[in-house]
Design a protein around this motif. Structure first.
Motif, mmCIF file in Angstrom:
data_model
loop_
_atom_site.group_PDB
_atom_site.id
_atom_site.type_symbol
_atom_site.label_atom_id
_atom_site.label_comp_id
_atom_site.label_asym_id
_atom_site.label_seq_id
_atom_site.Cartn_x
_atom_site.Cartn_y
_atom_site.Cartn_z
ATOM 1 N N UNK A 254 0.995 -0.966 0.142
ATOM 2 C CA UNK A 254 -0.500 -0.067 0.288
ATOM 3 C C UNK A 254 1.151 1.356 0.007
ATOM 4 N N UNK A 255 0.432 2.132 -0.864
ATOM 5 C CA UNK A 255 1.040 3.196 -0.689
ATOM 6 C C UNK A 255 0.362 4.530 -1.048
ATOM 7 N N UNK A 256 1.115 5.955 -1.247
ATOM 8 C CA UNK A 256 0.159 7.581 -1.843
ATOM 9 C C UNK A 256 -0.067 7.965 -0.185
ATOM 10 N N UNK A 257 -0.025 7.667 0.815
ATOM 11 C CA UNK A 257 0.270 7.543 1.993
ATOM 12 C C UNK A 257 0.938 7.861 2.614
ATOM 13 N N UNK A 258 1.037 9.502 3.582
ATOM 14 C CA UNK A 258 2.006 10.521 4.245
ATOM 15 C C UNK A 258 2.852 9.807 5.364
ATOM 16 N N UNK A 259 2.948 9.828 5.968
ATOM 17 C CA UNK A 259 3.840 9.047 6.969
ATOM 18 C C UNK A 259 3.044 9.159 8.134
ATOM 19 N N UNK A 260 2.555 10.387 8.334
ATOM 20 C CA UNK A 260 1.715 10.746 9.593
ATOM 21 C C UNK A 260 -0.103 10.028 9.356
ATOM 22 N N UNK A 261 -0.387 9.367 8.269
ATOM 23 C CA UNK A 261 -1.204 8.459 8.531
ATOM 24 C C UNK A 261 -1.060 7.084 8.048
ATOM 25 N N UNK A 262 0.158 6.550 8.370
ATOM 26 C CA UNK A 262 0.051 5.031 8.747
ATOM 27 C C UNK A 262 -0.194 4.774 9.239
ATOM 28 N N UNK A 263 -0.439 4.666 11.028
ATOM 29 C CA UNK A 263 -1.282 4.299 11.667
ATOM 30 C C UNK A 263 -2.359 3.847 11.726
ATOM 31 N N UNK A 264 -3.134 4.739 10.395
ATOM 32 C CA UNK A 264 -4.622 4.405 10.755
ATOM 33 C C UNK A 264 -4.657 3.552 9.550
ATOM 34 N N UNK A 265 -3.792 3.871 8.530
ATOM 35 C CA UNK A 265 -4.025 3.125 7.132
ATOM 36 C C UNK A 265 -4.181 1.332 8.156
ATOM 37 N N UNK A 266 -2.423 1.359 8.319
ATOM 38 C CA UNK A 266 -2.225 -0.009 9.061
ATOM 39 C C UNK A 266 -3.332 -0.936 10.416
ATOM 40 N N UNK A 267 -4.252 -0.047 10.999
ATOM 41 C CA UNK A 267 -5.408 -0.397 11.904
ATOM 42 C C UNK A 267 -6.176 -1.186 10.568
ATOM 43 N N UNK A 268 -6.495 -0.719 9.786
ATOM 44 C CA UNK A 268 -7.942 -0.853 8.369
ATOM 45 C C UNK A 268 -7.821 -1.728 8.519
#
Length: 292
Positions: A254-268
């Protein structure tokens, strides 16, 4: 053909009115740009945000009466800008300008992304010949580069993949050239599907190697690897759909993700064990293995 451009420095409150007024007085196009180094990296769905300080450029035919246009523009605006600057725009072949700036990119030990109009720098490498057309994906953006770098490190022989948000087809085609058996490409933009088909043909791939679909028409395969280089918001919204397409023990990129958004995406994606985060500039790539 020569052009004139009218440059106006304004703010968020007045930008829309100036945009409309420029078109009313004959601008053939209007461009809005950040005027104070305030990047907007990921707008919310349906949003078209503007910068606090905005530079607006109207493009006009060179034979217009600039004084008359300026007066007409100011008369249309309830709060006229005080700074109007006319400039002559150098006449260039803009397609050739862009082509000259797109250089071959090395994406690991094996893989190169090469403009279709240039000879590859290493003839014996895995060379992906690319013309992105109107679709996203040349390898120059950090998110695309990170995904290509990861693909270069994988054992892809005979693997089945899904490239969700395929854009120019760059990730799926790279996977096929690196040994994958088939990639299903999915994108919401019909231009992306055309670009992917064209680039697959350009790289000598058979027509059934990378079939492409709009989301509503796409099959739901069981894939060894699912690639999705889109944005954090859609990655969270599509988590259930993308997760279901990965086989047990399969991988997710997965990409297109800002560093500050990584935890939110992983939690999904609770069914996946994530690798350490890879980062380039402010963007990250997340890779994971399906464990349940």
């Amino acid at each position: 053909m020569p052009w004139l451009q009218l440059i106006i420095h304004t703010d968020r409150r007045h930008a829309d009115a100036i945009d409309d007024a420029l078109l009313e007085v004959g601008a053939v196009s209007v461009t809005l740009q950040d005027d104070a180094d305030q990047p907007i990296l990921e707008p919310a769905l349906g949003e078209t945000p503007l910068w606090d300080a905005t530079r607006i450029t109207g493009l006009f035919d060179a034979d217009i009466d600039t004084a008359a246009v300026s007066l007409e523009l100011l008369a249309q605006l309830p709060e006229p800008p005080t700074d109007l600057k006319w400039e002559q725009l150098e006449d260039k072949d803009w397609e050739r300008e862009w082509m000259a700036s797109f250089k071959p990119i090395c994406c690991g030990e094996r893989l190169w992304i090469c403009p279709s109009w240039q000879a590859p720098p290493q003839a014996d490498a895995v060379n992906l010949m690319l013309d992105p057309g109107l679709a996203f994906g040349t390898g120059t953006h950090p998110t695309t580069f990170l995904c290509l770098q990861w693909l270069d490190q994988q054992a892809l022989e005979q693997k089945h993949l899904v490239d969700f948000g395929c854009g120019s087809g760059i990730l799926g085609i790279a996977a096929l050239l690196l040994g994958a058996r088939q990639v299903i490409g999915v994108d919401i933009d019909p231009q992306a599907l055309l670009a992917t088909r064209d680039n697959a043909t350009r790289n000598g791939l058979p027509t059934d190697a990378m079939p492409v679909y709009l989301p509503a028409d796409a099959p739901t395969p069981q894939a060894d690897i699912v690639l999705a280089n889109i944005l954090a918001g859609p990655l969270v919204e599509l988590a259930e759909v993308l997760s279901a397409q990965v086989v047990a023990g399969g991988k997710l990129c997965l990409s297109g993700i800002l560093a500050t958004q990584a935890e939110t995406v992983m939690a999904a994606y609770p069914a996946f064990a994530f690798d350490p985060v890879a980062q380039k500039e402010e963007w990250v790539r997340l890779t994971a293995t399906k464990v349940r």
